[in-house]
Design a protein around this motif. Structure first.
Motif, mmCIF file in Angstrom:
data_model
loop_
_atom_site.group_PDB
_atom_site.id
_atom_site.type_symbol
_atom_site.label_atom_id
_atom_site.label_comp_id
_atom_site.label_asym_id
_atom_site.label_seq_id
_atom_site.Cartn_x
_atom_site.Cartn_y
_atom_site.Cartn_z
ATOM 1 N N GLU A 9 0.868 -1.101 -0.037
ATOM 2 C CA GLU A 9 0.150 0.220 -0.031
ATOM 3 C C GLU A 9 0.799 1.284 0.121
ATOM 4 N N LEU A 10 0.464 2.362 -0.884
ATOM 5 C CA LEU A 10 1.494 3.516 -1.037
ATOM 6 C C LEU A 10 0.337 4.513 -0.620
ATOM 7 N N LYS A 11 0.665 5.352 0.301
ATOM 8 C CA LYS A 11 -0.132 6.431 0.719
ATOM 9 C C LYS A 11 0.132 7.627 0.129
ATOM 10 N N ARG A 48 -1.440 11.885 -0.560
ATOM 11 C CA ARG A 48 -2.604 12.965 -0.405
ATOM 12 C C ARG A 48 -2.545 13.920 -1.505
ATOM 13 N N GLU A 54 -6.843 12.320 1.385
ATOM 14 C CA GLU A 54 -5.747 11.156 1.295
ATOM 15 C C GLU A 54 -6.460 10.082 0.275
ATOM 16 N N TYR A 55 -5.239 9.483 -0.327
ATOM 17 C CA TYR A 55 -5.670 8.207 -1.054
ATOM 18 C C TYR A 55 -4.646 7.144 -0.769
ATOM 19 N N SER A 56 -4.909 5.855 -1.395
ATOM 20 C CA SER A 56 -4.079 4.847 -1.408
ATOM 21 C C SER A 56 -3.936 4.128 -2.599
ATOM 22 N N ARG A 64 -2.158 0.539 -4.663
ATOM 23 C CA ARG A 64 -1.426 -0.716 -4.359
ATOM 24 C C ARG A 64 -0.548 -0.644 -5.389
ATOM 25 N N GLU A 71 -7.600 5.727 -8.518
ATOM 26 C CA GLU A 71 -6.387 4.843 -8.579
ATOM 27 C C GLU A 71 -5.743 4.621 -9.859
#
Length: 475
Positions: free
Chosen positions: A176-178, A180, A186-188, A190, A441
């Motif tokens: 998981e790569l966080k 902003r 915020e977003y995440s 993969r 994403e």
């Protein structure tokens, strides 16, 4: 056998659009922070905007949305459509005379292209991984600079008939790569990592290159095939002569029928020039069935058990089977857009153009004359692709050339039908390896030529990002 994929559609009159679209609406394009392309034109939100493929378009938002015959298909051709559908849905492993194998990835086309869409529901996928892993090794003198992996060939086959070990199992893990947005949201993301376990024939070559691929929807292929080559090449700009940072270029690939180099337009890297050749390749590598275009088994010299079972003296698929299956794929209609006059969708379409997405995801093609299927002739094609290769940067690179496509280049993926993936396939996985769980994403993974567009998207206000996603859901 039962036709489990979807039903054929009934030809619809033009006035049926009234239930989907209202009067034309205009929208003043909102501003976008940062430098970008010139101001985009007012989006087309007329009644015709809902017609992804002109009069071939069908209107269905149910789980059967991807499986209809062309909306304008002459009734005399419906039996051919049904015959091809039966072959597409056939489970070849259930017929001893034409059993899939000795090595394969599936027992039938419909096993991967569930309801003619992108992939099976998550509950049926098992370990979350792509269906296919393409493999090769560097080879300086080979076309494209690569050749098949010497032990396992050009594609990993995870199924084998009795007495023939499967080649291996694909495993995937995610990091998981966080992140902003500038507005603080915020977003995440993969980041996937793929490996092959349970290797049946020894270790892979040290320099083996692996490229995971998820299935692509198969509707609308007849329209994409019917776009004149010169219209596609007219959008190519290999040297970025106009200085906009976008330098799409064609992939030239061998045409097995013609014996000449042809324009690639199908597949994740535009590696196939025609539906027939794409079908024959899938029968060969995915199902292990030979044809006149691919008469050789995919067993390598190192796979003795596979070669001993491969005793067929002639192609297993008759020319008729190849022709009927290919015809079926030519006759599947694209679904209509929805909600084209909704304010958020109209706003999102303007932003899609303004931030630069439309530079590659082109919606303005038209087919040429198609002598044997006039239903496909002179139709608008709003697939949102230019069918060209673009460098997408290191994060999406698979490192594996394909024809003239480099290890960082991918064909612009068509966007039509994306908003119906959840309804049809009960899962949403995007990009070539399925890493993206949704529209945002997928956008945030864009790099290379699309990096500036991604950065403009990130600078949008939250409501603007939501509007752009609303537009994508309308496709």
């Amino acid at each position: 056998m039962p036709l489990r994929c979807a039903s054929l559609s009934v030809k619809r009159p033009w006035w049926a659009l009234a239930v989907l679209v209202a009067a034309s609406t205009s929208w003043s394009s909102p501003s976008v922070t940062g430098n970008g392309p010139p101001a985009a034109p007012v989006p087309d939100v007329s009644a015709d905007a809902a017609l992804s493929g002109g009069s071939t378009t069908v209107f269905d938002i149910t789980p059967n949305a991807f499986g209809h015959a062309l909306g304008n298909l002459e009734r005399s051709r419906w039996p051919m459509m049904l015959a091809g559908k039966a072959l597409f849905m056939k489970r070849w492993g259930e017929d001893p005379a034409t059993a899939a194998g000795p090595l394969s990835n599936a027992s039938g086309c419909g096993s991967c292209h569930f309801k003619d869409g992108r992939g099976r529901p998550l509950t049926e996928l098992g370990p979350e991984a792509p269906v296919l892993i393409r493999m090769s090794v560097p080879a300086r003198r080979a076309p494209g600079g690569v050749s098949p992996e010497p032990v396992y060939g050009g594609q990993l086959n995870d199924l084998g008939i009795p007495g023939v070990p499967a080649e291996g199992t694909v495993a995937v893990t995610y990091t998981e790569l966080k992140g902003r947005y500038p507005d603080g949201t915020e977003y995440s993301l993969r980041k996937p990592s793929f490996r092959v376990t349970d290797l049946g024939y020894g270790p892979l070559a040290v320099k083996a290159m692996l490229s995971p691929r998820i299935p692509v929807p198969v509707f609308g292929l007849g329209l994409l095939e019917a776009i004149p080559e010169e219209a596609i090449l007219a959008r190519a700009d290999a040297g970025d002569r106009d200085g906009d940072g976008i330098s799409g270029r064609p992939n030239r690939v061998p045409g097995l029928r013609t014996g000449t180099s042809m324009l690639g337009r199908l597949g994740w890297k535009a590696s196939q020039p025609s539906i027939e050749q794409q079908v024959a390749k899938a029968f060969s590598e995915d199902l292990g069935l030979t044809s006149e275009l691919y008469p050789e088994r995919t067993c390598t010299a190192k796979q003795r058990a596979c070669r001993e079972k491969a005793v067929a003296s002639s192609p297993e698929l008759s020319p008729h089977v190849l022709e009927q299956t290919s015809l079926y794929l030519r006759l599947i209609a694209p679904p209509a857009r929805r909600d084209v006059t909704e304010p958020a969708v109209v706003k999102g379409q303007a932003l899609f153009q303004e931030v630069g997405c439309a530079s590659c995801h082109h919606a303005g093609f038209r087919t040429g004359d198609v002598a044997d299927l006039p239903e496909l002739s002179n139709q608008p094609v709003r697939a949102y692709t230019d069918l060209l290769l673009h460098d997408m940067g290191p994060e999406l690179a698979d490192g594996r050339p394909d024809g003239e496509a480099s290890g960082t280049e991918w064909r612009t993926a068509p966007l039509w039908g994306l908003g119906l993936l959840q309804s049809v396939n009960r899962q949403v996985r995007m990009l070539h390896d399925g890493r993206a769980r949704g529209f945002e994403e997928a956008i945030l993974w864009h790099g290379g030529e699309a990096e500036a567009t991604r950065e403009r998207f990130k600078k949008l206000e939250r409501s603007e990002r939501e509007a752009l996603v609303a537009f994508l859901r309308s496709l």
